[in-house]
Design a protein around this motif. Structure first.
Motif, PDB file in Angstrom:
ATOM      1  N   THR A  67       0.811  -1.234   0.000  1.00 51.46           N
ATOM      2  CA  THR A  67       0.000   0.000   0.000  1.00 51.46           C
ATOM      3  C   THR A  67       0.842   1.281   0.000  1.00 51.46           C
ATOM      4  N   LYS A  69       3.151   4.312  -1.721  1.00 51.22           N
ATOM      5  CA  LYS A  69       3.102   5.076  -2.965  1.00 51.22           C
ATOM      6  C   LYS A  69       4.400   5.859  -3.126  1.00 51.22           C
ATOM      7  N   ASP A  85       2.255   2.724  -7.362  1.00 52.71           N
ATOM      8  CA  ASP A  85       1.545   2.148  -6.218  1.00 52.71           C
ATOM      9  C   ASP A  85       2.003   0.702  -6.047  1.00 52.71           C
ATOM     10  N   HIS A  97       1.532  -0.757  -9.872  1.00 48.61           N
ATOM     11  CA  HIS A  97       0.847   0.055 -10.878  1.00 48.61           C
ATOM     12  C   HIS A  97       1.648   1.329 -11.110  1.00 48.61           C
ATOM     13  N   GLU A  98       2.010   1.562 -12.361  1.00 45.59           N
ATOM     14  CA  GLU A  98       2.757   2.756 -12.717  1.00 45.59           C
ATOM     15  C   GLU A  98       1.890   3.655 -13.597  1.00 45.59           C
ATOM     16  N   SER A  99       1.708   4.881 -13.124  1.00 47.73           N
ATOM     17  CA  SER A  99       0.943   5.865 -13.892  1.00 47.73           C
ATOM     18  C   SER A  99       1.921   6.868 -14.488  1.00 47.73           C
ATOM     19  N   LEU A 104      -1.795   3.942 -17.354  1.00 48.79           N
ATOM     20  CA  LEU A 104      -1.641   3.110 -16.156  1.00 48.79           C
ATOM     21  C   LEU A 104      -1.226   1.702 -16.583  1.00 48.79           C
ATOM     22  N   ARG A 106       0.177  -2.086 -15.288  1.00 43.12           N
ATOM     23  CA  ARG A 106       0.277  -2.992 -14.147  1.00 43.12           C
ATOM     24  C   ARG A 106       1.372  -4.034 -14.396  1.00 43.12           C
ATOM     25  N   LYS A 127      -6.599   0.472 -10.719  1.00 46.74           N
ATOM     26  CA  LYS A 127      -5.559  -0.086  -9.862  1.00 46.74           C
ATOM     27  C   LYS A 127      -6.076  -1.271  -9.053  1.00 46.74           C
ATOM     28  N   GLU A 128      -7.382  -1.308  -8.836  1.00 44.86           N
ATOM     29  CA  GLU A 128      -7.971  -2.382  -8.040  1.00 44.86           C
ATOM     30  C   GLU A 128      -8.199  -3.645  -8.854  1.00 44.86           C
TER      31      GLU A 128
END
Length: 227
Positions: A67, A69, A85, A97-99, A104, A106, A127-128
């Protein structure tokens, strides 16, 4: 006369025993052990990322905790930014996850004893959007993210460790003990800087344009949020 000799022998024996006792217990003349009792010094001596300790570190320490960031900022004259994240929903698996510039992506990694395998890379919307453990376990590796030993010359996939014990400055902080991996192609050269306890802290990318010019893009760690 014999009595005096006996007394001297007894005194010498006592001195020898005392000296051996001090050496055995590690005590100095003041009765201290000789080890630092300063908490700050002890913490410094056991600090994460001590030079030469790369291969004694658990590979899970090259990701931020579940969790967490991280934000990476680009060069001052560019708007590129990267947000990452981290999630560890299952044992020995990390989902990142890379934005980057509105996209985005994964990544799913599996942590093994001496390497981190990349199982999946795809563009997603949420992301979920986690796959189940059963789905993850069925994934076949498509690359290697990191592999021990972390020594200069170590190669895995298209990457090579080119330098260790590197000092790297980032907006977040200065790291004293990073190592660098690099990959090269006809059109680009990419470097990633890794630090124990954080993972990636900097990325450098140099691209060759069709005009023969070079375009460089750097992304540096600027903030971290942990649970």
């Amino acid at each position: 006369m014999k009595k005096i000799q006996i007394i001297w022998i007894a005194l010498l024996s006592l001195l020898l025993v005392t000296g051996c006792t001090n050496k055995t217990t590690g005590l100095d003349d003041s009765g201290n052990s000789g080890e630092s009792t300063d908490p700050a010094k002890q913490e410094d001596e056991s600090a994460v990322g001590k030079p030469g300790q790369y291969n004694e570190t658990a590979l899970s320490d090259y990701f931020l905790p579940d969790t967490s960031k991280a934000h990476f900022q680009g060069d001052e004259n560019k708007i590129a930014n990267l947000d990452i994240d981290y999630a560890q929903p299952y044992k020995n698996y990390v989902i990142v996850h890379e934005s980057y510039n509105g996209t985005l992506t994964r990544y799913i990694y599996k942590i093994e004893e001496n390497q981190i395998m990349q199982l999946n890379q795809r563009v997603v919307e949420l992301k979920e959007d986690f796959p189940s453990l059963e789905e993850v376990e069925k994934m076949e590796p498509n690359g290697i993210y990191l592999k021990k030993p972390f020594e200069v010359g170590m190669r895995f996939d298209e990457w090579e460790i080119i330098e260790t014990k590197v000092k790297v400055d980032t907006p977040y902080q200065t790291f004293e003990n990073a190592f660098i991996i690099e990959t090269k192609s006809k059109d680009a050269q990419i470097r990633k800087y890794f630090v124990e306890g954080f993972g990636e802290v900097k990325r450098e990318k140099v691209m060759n344009t069709t005009d023969g010019d070079e375009v460089q893009e750097n992304l540096e760690l600027s903030s971290v949020t942990k649970p």
